[in-house]
Design an enzyme around this catalytic site. Structure first.
Site, PDB file in Angstrom:
ATOM      1  N   TYR A  94       1.613   3.194  -8.138  1.00 58.87           N
ATOM      2  CA  TYR A  94       2.971   3.719  -8.264  1.00 58.87           C
ATOM      3  C   TYR A  94       3.940   2.665  -8.775  1.00 58.87           C
ATOM      4  O   TYR A  94       3.922   1.513  -8.330  1.00 58.87           O
ATOM      5  CB  TYR A  94       3.433   4.218  -6.894  1.00 58.87           C
ATOM      6  CG  TYR A  94       4.692   5.053  -6.907  1.00 58.87           C
ATOM      7  CD1 TYR A  94       4.645   6.389  -7.279  1.00 58.87           C
ATOM      8  CD2 TYR A  94       5.910   4.518  -6.512  1.00 58.87           C
ATOM      9  CE1 TYR A  94       5.792   7.177  -7.261  1.00 58.87           C
ATOM     10  CE2 TYR A  94       7.057   5.292  -6.492  1.00 58.87           C
ATOM     11  CZ  TYR A  94       6.988   6.628  -6.871  1.00 58.87           C
ATOM     12  OH  TYR A  94       8.123   7.407  -6.864  1.00 58.87           O
ATOM     13  N   SER A 185      -4.276   3.143  -4.806  1.00 59.89           N
ATOM     14  CA  SER A 185      -3.053   3.808  -4.364  1.00 59.89           C
ATOM     15  C   SER A 185      -2.792   5.053  -5.215  1.00 59.89           C
ATOM     16  O   SER A 185      -3.612   5.970  -5.229  1.00 59.89           O
ATOM     17  CB  SER A 185      -1.886   2.824  -4.405  1.00 59.89           C
ATOM     18  OG  SER A 185      -0.757   3.349  -3.741  1.00 59.89           O
ATOM     19  N   ASP A 273      -2.528   0.330   7.056  1.00 67.12           N
ATOM     20  CA  ASP A 273      -1.808   0.618   5.825  1.00 67.12           C
ATOM     21  C   ASP A 273      -0.549   1.435   6.129  1.00 67.12           C
ATOM     22  O   ASP A 273      -0.640   2.587   6.545  1.00 67.12           O
ATOM     23  CB  ASP A 273      -2.717   1.394   4.874  1.00 67.12           C
ATOM     24  CG  ASP A 273      -2.156   1.563   3.482  1.00 67.12           C
ATOM     25  OD1 ASP A 273      -0.930   1.408   3.310  1.00 67.12           O
ATOM     26  OD2 ASP A 273      -2.941   1.860   2.562  1.00 67.12           O
ATOM     27  N   HIS A 303      -1.815  -2.268   2.803  1.00 66.25           N
ATOM     28  CA  HIS A 303      -2.041  -1.492   1.580  1.00 66.25           C
ATOM     29  C   HIS A 303      -2.788  -2.286   0.510  1.00 66.25           C
ATOM     30  O   HIS A 303      -3.241  -1.693  -0.473  1.00 66.25           O
ATOM     31  CB  HIS A 303      -0.708  -0.977   1.044  1.00 66.25           C
ATOM     32  CG  HIS A 303      -0.850   0.107   0.025  1.00 66.25           C
ATOM     33  ND1 HIS A 303      -1.623   1.235   0.231  1.00 66.25           N
ATOM     34  CD2 HIS A 303      -0.337   0.239  -1.239  1.00 66.25           C
ATOM     35  CE1 HIS A 303      -1.579   2.016  -0.840  1.00 66.25           C
ATOM     36  NE2 HIS A 303      -0.814   1.430  -1.744  1.00 66.25           N
TER      37      HIS A 303
END
Length: 327
Positions: A94, A185, A273, A303
């Site tokens: 992202y 992700s 996470d 993460h």
């Protein structure tokens, strides 16, 4: 970062009820049919010398994505490679784009071709054109077009990602029968989506700490990252937009793509996470339709997941399935 989600034993069996919208398959088939009908050529320009690379060949690629709009990608492969190479199609996390080719040298060093796909609007090389009234409710991309599945941002981005696999057949030196889709992700969520949409055309999928899974839980417990964008939106629209919001997100939920994906899959999850909570990853993993599914667990990771340990883990897993470059 403390452990804030379920414990390991509960996670291993966490499989929440998650029915897809009744027209989910028709929606996505129609979306891809419409994009493919726009036509457009796949184009590449050799730019190796621009980056002073001597063991890797680099092409600057454009392929038709959503609405036939050109999507940028890098194609990297070992210098002087002969025959058809297995190709790793990589989707980006992202707020990032394809960046520079010098950021993506691992897979070519291991003998693979790699197609690194830009993320429209997030990278610098592929613009996004919002649909509908173009409303941007909060900063970021999660609520762009949230009023309907047809207008939502991720309909466009997922279409681009599926069309990247279509483009492989038109690029020289790539083995369209050995396509691996992967990413971390957001990139992991996009890889899951492509695996669910394209079925047997994908030879393997490796979603690393995947985003875009089990939205209804994610927005309740994710403390960082993009999911709070949805919370911020619903904070101001809790009277009349909650069900409409989740109805839209149901069409881009990784759990529903996982329910349709059959390729061998290597997930990873980080139990601490705060961005993609472990239960949301397990929701997709435990709904995955394919029988060959593996989860790599990083119990004390955030993460970042396995960080530098992830690539060798992926290489070993691919080798076990015969998805290695030919000598």
């Amino acid at each position: 970062m403390p452990l804030t989600d379920f414990g390991a034993d509960e996670l291993a069996h966490y499989r929440p009820e998650s029915p897809a919208p009744h027209d989910f398959d028709a929606f996505w088939q129609g979306t891809l049919d419409e994009a493919r009908a726009q036509g457009g050529a796949v184009k590449g320009e050799r730019v190796t010398d621009r980056y002073r690379l001597y063991t890797v060949e680099v092409d600057d690629v454009r392929f038709p994505g959503w609405n036939g709009e050109p999507v940028a990608a890098w194609l990297l492969r070992p210098q002087g490679a002969e025959g058809l190479l297995p190709v790793v199609v990589t989707y980006i996390g992202y707020s990032g784009g394809r960046g520079l080719p010098t950021e993506h040298l691992f897979w070519s060093a291991a003998g693979y071709a790699q197609l690194v796909v830009d993320s429209r609007g997030q990278g610098h090389d592929t613009p996004d054109r919002p649909q509908g009234d173009g409303t941007q409710w909060v900063e970021g991309f999660m609520t762009r077009g949230i009023d309907s599945p047809e207008n939502h941002y991720y309909r466009r981005l997922i279409t681009d990602c599926a069309r990247a696999v279509d483009a492989v057949a038109e690029l020289p030196g790539l083995d369209a029968d050995r396509i691996v889709v992967t990413g971390g992700s957001q990139g992991g969520g996009l890889a899951l989506a492509v695996a669910g949409l394209l079925g047997e055309r994908v030879a393997a999928v490796m979603p690393d700490v995947p985003f875009l899974c089990h939205f209804r839980r994610a927005v309740q417990i994710a403390g960082e990252g993009p999911y709070p964008e949805i919370v911020n939106y619903l904070r101001w629209h809790s009277r009349d937009k909650v069900e409409q919001t989740f109805a839209t997100l149901d069409y881009v939920d990784g759990v529903h793509f996982a329910q349709r994906a059959t390729a061998p899959v290597l997930f990873s999850v980080a139990l601490m996470d705060p961005v993609c909570p472990a239960s949301t990853v397990y929701a997709a993993f435990n709904h995955y339709a394919g029988e060959d599914r593996t989860m790599t667990v990083w119990p004390f990771a955030d993460h970042g997941g396995g960080c530098g340990s992830t690539p060798p883990t992926q290489l070993e897993w691919l080798a076990e399935r015969g998805l290695t470059p030919r000598p």
